[in-house]
Design a protein around this motif. Structure first.
Motif, PDB file in Angstrom:
ATOM      1  N   PHE A 190       0.838  -1.193   0.000  1.00 22.00           N
ATOM      2  CA  PHE A 190       0.000   0.000   0.000  1.00 22.00           C
ATOM      3  C   PHE A 190       0.878   1.249   0.000  1.00 22.00           C
ATOM      4  O   PHE A 190       1.989   1.231   0.519  1.00 22.00           O
ATOM      5  N   GLU A 191       0.344   2.346  -0.541  1.00 22.12           N
ATOM      6  CA  GLU A 191       1.091   3.609  -0.507  1.00 22.12           C
ATOM      7  C   GLU A 191       1.081   4.214   0.891  1.00 22.12           C
ATOM      8  O   GLU A 191       2.112   4.602   1.416  1.00 22.12           O
ATOM      9  N   GLY A 192      -0.118   4.346   1.470  1.00 20.88           N
ATOM     10  CA  GLY A 192      -0.239   4.988   2.769  1.00 20.88           C
ATOM     11  C   GLY A 192      -0.990   4.131   3.765  1.00 20.88           C
ATOM     12  O   GLY A 192      -1.681   3.177   3.398  1.00 20.88           O
ATOM     13  N   PHE A 193      -0.886   4.500   5.049  1.00 26.04           N
ATOM     14  CA  PHE A 193      -1.464   3.616   6.064  1.00 26.04           C
ATOM     15  C   PHE A 193      -2.986   3.690   6.116  1.00 26.04           C
ATOM     16  O   PHE A 193      -3.633   2.752   6.559  1.00 26.04           O
ATOM     17  N   PHE A 194      -3.589   4.782   5.637  1.00 28.72           N
ATOM     18  CA  PHE A 194      -5.048   4.808   5.599  1.00 28.72           C
ATOM     19  C   PHE A 194      -5.587   3.831   4.555  1.00 28.72           C
ATOM     20  O   PHE A 194      -6.673   3.265   4.725  1.00 28.72           O
ATOM     21  N   ASP A 195      -4.851   3.610   3.490  1.00 27.39           N
ATOM     22  CA  ASP A 195      -5.257   2.585   2.520  1.00 27.39           C
ATOM     23  C   ASP A 195      -5.137   1.198   3.129  1.00 27.39           C
ATOM     24  O   ASP A 195      -5.989   0.328   2.910  1.00 27.39           O
ATOM     25  N   PHE A 196      -4.083   0.983   3.903  1.00 20.92           N
ATOM     26  CA  PHE A 196      -3.921  -0.296   4.602  1.00 20.92           C
ATOM     27  C   PHE A 196      -5.064  -0.522   5.590  1.00 20.92           C
ATOM     28  O   PHE A 196      -5.672  -1.599   5.626  1.00 20.92           O
ATOM     29  N   LEU A 197      -5.384   0.491   6.399  1.00 21.14           N
ATOM     30  CA  LEU A 197      -6.476   0.361   7.350  1.00 21.14           C
ATOM     31  C   LEU A 197      -7.807   0.128   6.637  1.00 21.14           C
ATOM     32  O   LEU A 197      -8.644  -0.644   7.108  1.00 21.14           O
ATOM     33  N   SER A 198      -7.978   0.774   5.497  1.00 22.94           N
ATOM     34  CA  SER A 198      -9.200   0.591   4.710  1.00 22.94           C
ATOM     35  C   SER A 198      -9.312  -0.847   4.234  1.00 22.94           C
ATOM     36  O   SER A 198     -10.396  -1.448   4.274  1.00 22.94           O
TER      37      SER A 198
END
Length: 292
Positions: A190-198
């Motif tokens: 993932f690029e960013g951690f909000f994408d990971f959390l999503s």
């Protein structure tokens, strides 16, 4: 590393670090296929003596900073963060006469790390539709330039923190990737951690088994992960739907036949988190994705 230092590194070494080789060259110049788009004839010229480039097909040019800003579609500070994590041989023995670059003063202090509890941060997580994924994040309180701040912190592998709240987006400490390792033979990137959390919010619904996870924390870190991902049997890529994301996917897939571009899941949206925020994932769309 500062701008002047990065611009002294031979651009051919920078191009090599991101996987580009010249089609022809001599002592004075080198020619490359357009690094920013697909083309059949080399139109990117590197002047080795001046260490500057010019792209004839688009009529643009500049120095190393200009090139990487466009290539990564990011800011100068992110370019320098990327450069800091490369092993440029021509930079290893550089000496900086100005002492302020040798031991830069720490401009912040983390005063408290705790579980997410502040109502403003909880509201922000709720607005991003990841309020139930607090296992991977902390509430960080810190001082900077004599003022107190707080935000959501996601730790990276150099013990730095990506800090986010409704008003700021910074990194405390050294910029680095974050790896969550469960000894799987597959990894999701993932690029960013909000994408990971999503993704963690829909992982079970998509009937996806747990895997290792790698969060870049900036697409500028892409060149750092080559050795990390090469031994995995399966790579799933969840990048943004923009030029930088396209280039990152192309770079990884060109070197890893087992890499899958998974952006069809959110093809009509900027990124995975944007999809989660704007559209409640429909059964029809997810089933279409699973049948691929």
């Amino acid at each position: 590393m500062n701008c002047n230092q990065f611009n002294t590194i031979p651009l051919e070494e920078v191009l090599l670090a991101i996987g580009h080789l010249p089609t022809k060259q001599n002592e004075k110049e080198a020619w490359y296929l357009n690094p920013f788009a697909t083309e059949n004839h080399a139109s990117f010229k590197l002047n080795k003596r001046l260490n500057i480039w010019y792209l004839f097909s688009e009529g643009i040019g500049g120095n190393n900073i200009d090139f990487m800003k466009r290539y990564l579609n990011t800011s100068i500070s992110e370019v320098l963060n990327w450069a800091e994590n490369q092993n440029f041989s021509s930079f290893q023995n550089q000496k900086t006469p100005n002492r302020k670059f040798e031991n830069p003063l720490k401009t912040y202090e983390i005063t408290e790390v705790k579980e997410i509890g502040h109502h403003a941060l909880l509201e922000y997580l709720n607005s991003r539709k990841v309020e139930n994924q607090t296992e991977y994040i902390k509430e960080i309180h810190y001082q900077m330039n004599g003022k107190n701040y707080f935000g959501i912190g996601f730790k990276n592998d150099s013990d730095g923190y990506e800090i986010r709240n409704a008003y700021s987006k910074i990194c405390l400490g050294k910029k680095d990737i974050s790896i969550i390792n469960i000894d799987s033979n597959s990894i999701r990137i993932f690029e960013g951690f909000f994408d990971f959390l999503s993704f963690k919010n829909v992982e079970n619904y998509l009937e996806k088994e747990a895997s290792d996870y790698l969060i870049l924390n900036s697409v500028s870190m892409i060149a750092k992960i080559k050795n990390t991902i090469k031994n995995y049997e399966k790579l799933e890529l969840y990048f943004d739907n923009d030029e930088a994301g396209n280039r990152a996917v192309e770079m990884i897939k060109s070197e890893n036949e087992n890499a899958e571009d998974c952006r069809i899941l959110y093809s009509d949206f900027k990124d995975l988190n944007d999809w989660l925020i704007q559209e409640n994932p429909s059964n029809e769309r997810q089933l279409k994705y699973k049948r691929r």
